[in-house]
Design a protein around this motif. Structure first.
Motif, PDB file in Angstrom:
ATOM      1  N   GLY A 100      -5.434  26.904 -12.533  1.00 52.42           N
ATOM      2  CA  GLY A 100      -6.107  28.190 -12.012  1.00 52.42           C
ATOM      3  C   GLY A 100      -7.276  27.738 -11.270  1.00 52.42           C
ATOM      4  O   GLY A 100      -7.133  28.286 -10.236  1.00 52.42           O
ATOM      5  N   ARG A 101      -7.963  26.748 -11.699  1.00 53.27           N
ATOM      6  CA  ARG A 101      -9.264  26.443 -10.819  1.00 53.27           C
ATOM      7  C   ARG A 101      -8.885  25.711  -9.431  1.00 53.27           C
ATOM      8  O   ARG A 101      -9.300  25.931  -8.538  1.00 53.27           O
ATOM      9  CB  ARG A 101     -10.254  25.551 -11.505  1.00 53.27           C
ATOM     10  N   ALA A 102      -7.599  24.746  -9.740  1.00 55.18           N
ATOM     11  CA  ALA A 102      -7.086  24.099  -8.584  1.00 55.18           C
ATOM     12  C   ALA A 102      -6.656  25.055  -7.500  1.00 55.18           C
ATOM     13  O   ALA A 102      -6.846  24.696  -6.335  1.00 55.18           O
ATOM     14  CB  ALA A 102      -5.953  23.108  -9.170  1.00 55.18           C
ATOM     15  N   LEU A 103      -5.896  26.047  -8.024  1.00 55.99           N
ATOM     16  CA  LEU A 103      -5.283  27.097  -7.120  1.00 55.99           C
ATOM     17  C   LEU A 103      -6.249  27.669  -6.420  1.00 55.99           C
ATOM     18  O   LEU A 103      -6.013  27.928  -5.045  1.00 55.99           O
ATOM     19  CB  LEU A 103      -4.421  28.114  -7.915  1.00 55.99           C
ATOM     20  N   ALA A 104      -7.399  28.129  -6.900  1.00 60.16           N
ATOM     21  CA  ALA A 104      -8.564  28.799  -6.426  1.00 60.16           C
ATOM     22  C   ALA A 104      -9.058  27.891  -5.282  1.00 60.16           C
ATOM     23  O   ALA A 104      -9.104  28.181  -4.176  1.00 60.16           O
ATOM     24  CB  ALA A 104      -9.640  29.230  -7.268  1.00 60.16           C
ATOM     25  N   LEU A 105      -9.468  26.705  -5.469  1.00 54.73           N
ATOM     26  CA  LEU A 105      -9.737  25.851  -4.410  1.00 54.73           C
ATOM     27  C   LEU A 105      -8.812  25.579  -3.251  1.00 54.73           C
ATOM     28  O   LEU A 105      -9.181  25.958  -2.035  1.00 54.73           O
ATOM     29  CB  LEU A 105     -10.126  24.261  -4.852  1.00 54.73           C
ATOM     30  N   LEU A 106      -7.728  25.376  -3.545  1.00 47.98           N
ATOM     31  CA  LEU A 106      -6.311  25.210  -2.549  1.00 47.98           C
ATOM     32  C   LEU A 106      -6.388  26.370  -1.790  1.00 47.98           C
ATOM     33  O   LEU A 106      -6.215  26.685  -0.332  1.00 47.98           O
ATOM     34  CB  LEU A 106      -5.136  24.806  -2.986  1.00 47.98           C
ATOM     35  N   ASP A 107      -6.456  27.663  -2.417  1.00 45.39           N
ATOM     36  CA  ASP A 107      -6.178  28.836  -1.865  1.00 45.39           C
ATOM     37  C   ASP A 107      -7.319  29.406  -0.908  1.00 45.39           C
ATOM     38  O   ASP A 107      -6.855  29.740   0.365  1.00 45.39           O
ATOM     39  CB  ASP A 107      -5.977  30.095  -3.004  1.00 45.39           C
ATOM     40  N   ASP A 108      -8.486  28.778  -0.952  1.00 48.64           N
ATOM     41  CA  ASP A 108      -9.666  29.175  -0.326  1.00 48.64           C
ATOM     42  C   ASP A 108      -9.484  28.409   1.017  1.00 48.64           C
ATOM     43  O   ASP A 108      -9.770  28.712   2.081  1.00 48.64           O
ATOM     44  CB  ASP A 108     -11.141  28.715  -0.920  1.00 48.64           C
ATOM     45  N   GLU A 109      -8.962  26.966   0.752  1.00 54.66           N
ATOM     46  CA  GLU A 109      -8.901  26.125   1.798  1.00 54.66           C
ATOM     47  C   GLU A 109      -7.900  26.440   2.947  1.00 54.66           C
ATOM     48  O   GLU A 109      -7.983  26.703   4.138  1.00 54.66           O
ATOM     49  CB  GLU A 109      -8.699  24.461   1.424  1.00 54.66           C
ATOM     50  N   TYR A 110      -6.792  27.026   2.237  1.00 52.71           N
ATOM     51  CA  TYR A 110      -5.635  27.325   3.012  1.00 52.71           C
ATOM     52  C   TYR A 110      -5.820  28.832   3.637  1.00 52.71           C
ATOM     53  O   TYR A 110      -5.763  29.031   4.881  1.00 52.71           O
ATOM     54  CB  TYR A 110      -4.267  27.815   1.956  1.00 52.71           C
ATOM     55  N   ARG A 111      -6.751  29.757   3.160  1.00 52.35           N
ATOM     56  CA  ARG A 111      -7.121  30.814   3.954  1.00 52.35           C
ATOM     57  C   ARG A 111      -8.028  30.683   4.876  1.00 52.35           C
ATOM     58  O   ARG A 111      -8.062  31.287   5.932  1.00 52.35           O
ATOM     59  CB  ARG A 111      -7.579  31.956   2.784  1.00 52.35           C
ATOM     60  N   ASP A 112      -9.148  30.179   4.555  1.00 52.45           N
ATOM     61  CA  ASP A 112     -10.297  29.922   5.353  1.00 52.45           C
ATOM     62  C   ASP A 112     -10.162  28.928   6.461  1.00 52.45           C
ATOM     63  O   ASP A 112     -11.192  28.942   7.491  1.00 52.45           O
ATOM     64  CB  ASP A 112     -11.640  29.583   4.452  1.00 52.45           C
ATOM     65  N   HIS A 113      -9.164  28.077   6.675  1.00 49.97           N
ATOM     66  CA  HIS A 113      -9.359  27.080   7.425  1.00 49.97           C
ATOM     67  C   HIS A 113      -7.742  26.830   8.112  1.00 49.97           C
ATOM     68  O   HIS A 113      -7.172  25.657   7.724  1.00 49.97           O
ATOM     69  CB  HIS A 113      -9.701  25.600   6.800  1.00 49.97           C
ATOM     70  N   PRO A 114      -7.278  27.734   8.670  1.00 48.75           N
ATOM     71  CA  PRO A 114      -5.841  27.819   9.068  1.00 48.75           C
ATOM     72  C   PRO A 114      -5.502  26.715  10.036  1.00 48.75           C
ATOM     73  O   PRO A 114      -4.486  26.180  10.150  1.00 48.75           O
ATOM     74  CB  PRO A 114      -5.591  29.240   9.755  1.00 48.75           C
ATOM     75  N   ASP A 115      -6.443  26.286  10.706  1.00 49.97           N
ATOM     76  CA  ASP A 115      -6.212  25.472  12.219  1.00 49.97           C
ATOM     77  C   ASP A 115      -6.946  23.918  11.498  1.00 49.97           C
ATOM     78  O   ASP A 115      -6.955  23.161  12.603  1.00 49.97           O
ATOM     79  CB  ASP A 115      -6.707  26.012  13.157  1.00 49.97           C
ATOM     80  N   ALA A 116      -7.182  23.778  10.177  1.00 54.89           N
ATOM     81  CA  ALA A 116      -7.953  22.465  10.137  1.00 54.89           C
ATOM     82  C   ALA A 116      -6.921  21.309   9.903  1.00 54.89           C
ATOM     83  O   ALA A 116      -5.745  21.464   9.766  1.00 54.89           O
ATOM     84  CB  ALA A 116      -8.576  22.490   8.634  1.00 54.89           C
ATOM     85  N   PRO A 117      -7.266  20.147  10.108  1.00 60.52           N
ATOM     86  CA  PRO A 117      -6.183  18.941  10.040  1.00 60.52           C
ATOM     87  C   PRO A 117      -5.859  18.985   8.321  1.00 60.52           C
ATOM     88  O   PRO A 117      -6.480  19.652   7.761  1.00 60.52           O
ATOM     89  CB  PRO A 117      -7.150  17.716  10.143  1.00 60.52           C
ATOM     90  N   PHE A 118      -5.028  18.635   8.282  1.00 64.52           N
ATOM     91  CA  PHE A 118      -4.102  18.346   6.743  1.00 64.52           C
ATOM     92  C   PHE A 118      -3.660  19.840   6.214  1.00 64.52           C
ATOM     93  O   PHE A 118      -3.593  20.056   5.332  1.00 64.52           O
ATOM     94  CB  PHE A 118      -4.903  17.767   5.872  1.00 64.52           C
ATOM     95  N   ARG A 119      -3.415  20.517   7.327  1.00 60.03           N
ATOM     96  CA  ARG A 119      -2.781  22.084   6.797  1.00 60.03           C
ATOM     97  C   ARG A 119      -1.309  21.794   5.959  1.00 60.03           C
ATOM     98  O   ARG A 119      -1.221  22.411   5.059  1.00 60.03           O
ATOM     99  CB  ARG A 119      -2.667  22.822   8.043  1.00 60.03           C
ATOM    100  N   ASP A 120      -0.648  20.762   6.559  1.00 64.30           N
ATOM    101  CA  ASP A 120       0.680  20.984   5.689  1.00 64.30           C
ATOM    102  C   ASP A 120       0.391  20.144   4.441  1.00 64.30           C
ATOM    103  O   ASP A 120       0.716  20.612   3.272  1.00 64.30           O
ATOM    104  CB  ASP A 120       1.720  19.757   6.450  1.00 64.30           C
ATOM    105  N   GLU A 121      -0.621  19.118   4.258  1.00 66.91           N
ATOM    106  CA  GLU A 121      -0.985  18.515   3.065  1.00 66.91           C
ATOM    107  C   GLU A 121      -1.442  19.736   2.084  1.00 66.91           C
ATOM    108  O   GLU A 121      -1.191  19.719   0.946  1.00 66.91           O
ATOM    109  CB  GLU A 121      -1.846  17.431   3.216  1.00 66.91           C
ATOM    110  N   VAL A 122      -2.329  20.409   2.494  1.00 61.99           N
ATOM    111  CA  VAL A 122      -2.989  21.525   1.897  1.00 61.99           C
ATOM    112  C   VAL A 122      -1.691  22.478   1.373  1.00 61.99           C
ATOM    113  O   VAL A 122      -1.861  22.867   0.204  1.00 61.99           O
ATOM    114  CB  VAL A 122      -4.279  22.307   2.654  1.00 61.99           C
ATOM    115  N   SER A 123      -1.002  22.797   2.116  1.00 56.99           N
ATOM    116  CA  SER A 123       0.212  23.557   1.617  1.00 56.99           C
ATOM    117  C   SER A 123       0.861  22.919   0.727  1.00 56.99           C
ATOM    118  O   SER A 123       1.455  23.473  -0.413  1.00 56.99           O
ATOM    119  CB  SER A 123       1.259  23.926   3.200  1.00 56.99           C
ATOM    120  N   ALA A 124       1.214  21.731   0.785  1.00 59.49           N
ATOM    121  CA  ALA A 124       2.017  21.000  -0.313  1.00 59.49           C
ATOM    122  C   ALA A 124       1.472  21.167  -1.446  1.00 59.49           C
ATOM    123  O   ALA A 124       2.024  21.422  -2.622  1.00 59.49           O
ATOM    124  CB  ALA A 124       2.361  19.642   0.342  1.00 59.49           C
TER     125      ALA A 124
END
Length: 167
Positions: A100-124
């Motif tokens: 749950g905590r891991a999901l929250a961190l990744l969800d925030d990164e995914y939502r807040d930084h859609p054009d950041a490097p490592f987008r595919d890695e964040v998605s994975a």
């Protein structure tokens, strides 16, 4: 020597430690080498803390790595290293049993930084955390949305199907 030159030299020395360790298990020797380099910049330097965390993480010490990643993120990492720290920290947290905590961190990164490097890695890693949290349909959606732009054909239809899965 200019500050930028010193930073470049430090980055090169850090990269050399990681290159020497490539393909083998990270051990106390690698951690010590990274710690020596990090000490040059101090514990108030985000990159130094990130590298210290990564060394411990790579050595299979996620419990030691997580607070260092958190400190690095709190200090403020650049757009190149922030997503890496989030991914690595979330992966460690998931491995420690807190999906749950891991999901929250990744969800925030995914939502807040859609054009950041490592987008595919964040998605994975987000898809992995979602699956660990029992949200398999959303996990498949995130993974397919990341994959769709790389398809030679069917990008539009795969994107639509992936969005349907999440709904």
């Amino acid at each position: 020597m200019a500050i930028a030159d010193m930073t470049d030299a430090w980055d090169e020395r850090v990269a050399a430690v990681w290159a020497a360790a490539a393909g083998s298990m990270v051990d106390d020797e690698v951690i010590a080498a990274i710690d020596v380099l990090a000490a040059e910049r101090g514990t108030d330097d985000a990159r130094a803390e990130f590298e210290r965390a990564g060394a411990r993480d790579s050595a299979g010490r996620p419990g030691e790595a997580v607070p260092l990643y958190a400190h690095a993120l709190e200090l403020g990492l650049d757009d190149e290293h922030r997503p890496q720290a989030v991914i690595q920290m979330a992966s460690s947290i998931r491995n420690l049993g807190d999906a749950g905590r891991a999901l929250a961190l990744l969800d925030d990164e995914y939502r807040d930084h859609p054009d950041a490097p490592f987008r595919d890695e964040v998605s994975a890693f987000l898809a992995l955390a979602l699956a660990s949290a029992g949200e398999e349909r959303r996990a498949a959606s995130v993974a397919l949305l990341a994959l769709a732009p790389h398809l030679r054909r069917y990008t539009r239809s795969m994107t639509a199907y992936a969005r349907e899965l999440a709904d």
